[in-house]
Write a protein that holds these residues in place. Structure first.
Motif, PDB file in Angstrom:
ATOM      1  N   SER A 297       0.918  -1.183   0.036  1.00 54.58           N
ATOM      2  CA  SER A 297      -0.027   0.070  -0.074  1.00 54.58           C
ATOM      3  C   SER A 297       0.950   1.239  -0.049  1.00 54.58           C
ATOM      4  O   SER A 297       0.347   2.258  -0.482  1.00 54.58           O
ATOM      5  CB  SER A 297      -0.837   0.055   1.228  1.00 54.58           C
ATOM      6  OG  SER A 297      -0.061   0.003   2.503  1.00 54.58           O
ATOM      7  N   GLY A 300       1.430   3.644  -3.164  1.00 48.15           N
ATOM      8  CA  GLY A 300       0.667   4.702  -3.253  1.00 48.15           C
ATOM      9  C   GLY A 300       0.784   5.929  -2.832  1.00 48.15           C
ATOM     10  O   GLY A 300       0.137   6.967  -3.327  1.00 48.15           O
ATOM     11  N   PHE A 323      -3.738   4.122  -3.782  1.00 49.66           N
ATOM     12  CA  PHE A 323      -3.388   4.614  -5.102  1.00 49.66           C
ATOM     13  C   PHE A 323      -4.093   5.827  -5.569  1.00 49.66           C
ATOM     14  O   PHE A 323      -3.622   6.394  -6.586  1.00 49.66           O
ATOM     15  CB  PHE A 323      -3.687   3.329  -6.207  1.00 49.66           C
ATOM     16  CG  PHE A 323      -2.602   2.373  -6.522  1.00 49.66           C
ATOM     17  CD1 PHE A 323      -1.671   2.201  -5.590  1.00 49.66           C
ATOM     18  CD2 PHE A 323      -2.518   1.331  -7.363  1.00 49.66           C
ATOM     19  CE1 PHE A 323      -0.738   1.349  -5.416  1.00 49.66           C
ATOM     20  CE2 PHE A 323      -1.383   0.649  -7.697  1.00 49.66           C
ATOM     21  CZ  PHE A 323      -0.465   0.506  -6.550  1.00 49.66           C
ATOM     22  N   LEU A 332      -1.096   3.508 -15.482  1.00 48.58           N
ATOM     23  CA  LEU A 332      -0.953   2.453 -14.632  1.00 48.58           C
ATOM     24  C   LEU A 332      -1.612   1.305 -15.242  1.00 48.58           C
ATOM     25  O   LEU A 332      -2.537   1.137 -15.509  1.00 48.58           O
ATOM     26  CB  LEU A 332      -2.087   2.871 -13.493  1.00 48.58           C
ATOM     27  CG  LEU A 332      -2.578   2.311 -12.217  1.00 48.58           C
ATOM     28  CD1 LEU A 332      -0.976   1.910 -11.577  1.00 48.58           C
ATOM     29  CD2 LEU A 332      -3.352   2.698 -11.272  1.00 48.58           C
ATOM     30  N   LEU A 347     -10.107   5.819  -7.359  1.00 53.95           N
ATOM     31  CA  LEU A 347      -9.271   6.085  -8.460  1.00 53.95           C
ATOM     32  C   LEU A 347      -9.958   6.822  -9.535  1.00 53.95           C
ATOM     33  O   LEU A 347      -9.092   7.492 -10.254  1.00 53.95           O
ATOM     34  CB  LEU A 347      -8.941   4.617  -9.136  1.00 53.95           C
ATOM     35  CG  LEU A 347      -8.133   3.528  -8.022  1.00 53.95           C
ATOM     36  CD1 LEU A 347      -7.880   2.446  -9.112  1.00 53.95           C
ATOM     37  CD2 LEU A 347      -7.008   4.276  -7.625  1.00 53.95           C
TER      38      LEU A 347
END
Length: 463
Positions: A297, A300, A323, A332, A347
């Motif tokens: 994580s 991100g 992210f 990505l 996102l």
């Protein structure tokens, strides 16, 4: 100084002795010179810059080049050189730029390299083999290390952290194995890290967020003296050596005969970054390796990164919600892994995202809302996830009996609603059909009717 660049000159170079004993700068790039290099230039013992790029010069790189003890810039890219890098290059202790890319050089990199002044090393697109020589750790001033598309092997060395000024590390297209060493996380000036097309395994280090990819404040004073267009201004060379004055017409004469170039794949296509443009890109490419485990994580929190490619590995777990913090990301690619769970709805806040790929995973639930940049992505971004539904996919989430929602990412009641709808649509009709079938069977079967009549008569007589 002699500049013959970008003409149509041909023939063999240095066929006889040149009487250019005071020559410092020689540019012969972008011509049609051919044949092997002969030692006619050896009278120019003070040579500082030699650019032979973009010709058709063949044969082996001569060992006598090592006799130019003052040589700072040696560029021989895009020729037909073959064979090993000569040991004589180990005597070039003043080298700042060495570019031998796009040739057919083979064998191992000489272990005697003692290039403490080296800032730019490109051996890209050759046939070099063996491990990275440990002698490279002495090149503490190195800014660019580009050895991609060779046949190098072994593990990424742990001494890589002894190159504190490194900004561009390009190791793609080799045979590197082992895991990603945590020492990479100690390279706090890295902007581009490309390990793609190797056989690297293990986990992605969570400490990568210690590297402020693309963050301008992270670049210390070292980079103010780094020239990415080494010959755009000859006067800079003199300033770098402590001489502060050179005629302006000479400065103009030597404008851009060779530009240091960085190639990096972003948005599924190779892009070249030259000169000051290298500051415009910050990215990680770990694609086509054998990486396993979840995506940390912490990745991100690389808020200034522009491209992240983790595709074609064996990564599992969910896509981190963090992210959504990568506000500058443009590309990505997480496709062709074993990722599961839902796609984080946050996102859609990534306003600069122009390529998004999560195809061929085990993702489930609803595709992100078609807002902002996500309105531009078609079904190919999501295909190969059988439990994913919603536009632009054709699978309707309301009618899907297989969609599974991630309780940490989506609406907790969405899965229950889907189950209730499916249950009602299938159970009620089945129950009615079964009941009518039993009634019809009893009514039309004579034996069953007689049994029921007998039972009814007994019950009546007992009263």
């Amino acid at each position: 100084m002699l500049k013959l660049s970008q003409n149509k000159l041909q023939g063999q170079l240095f066929p006889k002795k040149w009487n250019l004993t005071s020559l410092l700068f020689l540019y012969l790039d972008n011509n049609f010179f051919s044949g092997q290099l002969l030692p006619g230039l050896l009278t120019s013992s003070y040579l500082k810059v030699l650019n032979l790029s973009d010709n058709s010069i063949s044969g082996k790189l001569p060992d006598w080049i090592g006799d130019f003890s003052s040589l700072s810039f040696l560029v021989a890219s895009r020729n037909l050189f073959k064979g090993p890098i000569p040991v004589g290059f180990c005597r070039l202790v003043e080298l700042t730029v060495l570019d031998l890319s796009w040739n057919s050089l083979s064998d191992k990199i000489p272990p005697c390299f003692n290039l403490s002044s080296l800032r730019y090393l490109s051996l890209h697109k050759n046939e070099l083999s063996g491990p990275l020589p440990r002698a490279l750790y002495r090149s503490s001033s190195l800014v660019t290390l580009d050895i991609g598309d060779n046949k190098l092997s072994g593990e990424i060395p742990k001494w890589i952290n002894l190159l504190p000024n490194l900004r561009f590390l390009l190791l793609k297209g080799n045979n590197f194995v082992g895991s990603i060493p945590f020492q990479l996380c100690q390279l706090h000036n890295i902007s581009i890290l490309d390990l793609s097309f190797n056989s690297i395994s293990g986990l992605i280090p969570s400490c990568l967020n210690d590297i402020p990819f693309g963050h301008r404040k992270a670049h210390n004073q070292t980079f103010e003296n780094v020239i990415f267009d080494w010959s755009a201004s000859i006067s800079f060379y003199y300033r770098y050596r402590g001489i502060h004055r050179l005629d302006q017409h000479v400065d103009d004469l030597f404008n851009s005969p060779h530009v240091v170039e960085i190639e990096f794949i972003s948005k599924s296509r190779p892009n070249s970054y030259k000169g000051s443009n290298v500051d415009l890109m910050a990215g990680i490419d770990f694609s086509r390796n054998r990486l396993t485990g979840p995506i940390p994580s912490e990745i991100g929190f690389l808020s200034d990164i522009h491209a992240l490619n983790l595709s074609h590995n064996q990564l599992n777990g969910s896509i981190p919600r963090t992210f959504s913090n990568m506000k500058q990301i443009e590309s990505l690619d997480l496709s062709n892994n074993k990722l599961s769970g839902g796609i984080p709805p946050d996102l859609v806040q990534l306003n600069f995202l122009s390529m998004f790929l999560v195809a061929n995973n085990n993702l489930s639930g609803h595709a992100p809302d078609r807002k902002a940049q996500f309105a531009t992505f078609d079904a190919s971004s999501y295909e190969g996830n059988p439990f994913l539904c919603g536009l632009p996919l054709q699978e309707n989430c309301r009618r899907s009996t297989s969609a599974v929602s991630d309780p940490n990412l989506g609406d907790p009641g969405e899965t229950d609603d889907l189950f209730k709808d499916s249950f009602l649509e299938t159970f009620v009709p089945s129950y009615v059909v079964a009941f009518l079938g039993v009634v019809a069977f009893i009514y039309f079967n004579f034996t069953c009717r007689m049994i029921f009549l007998f039972i009814e008569a007994k019950l009546s007589s007992s009263r």
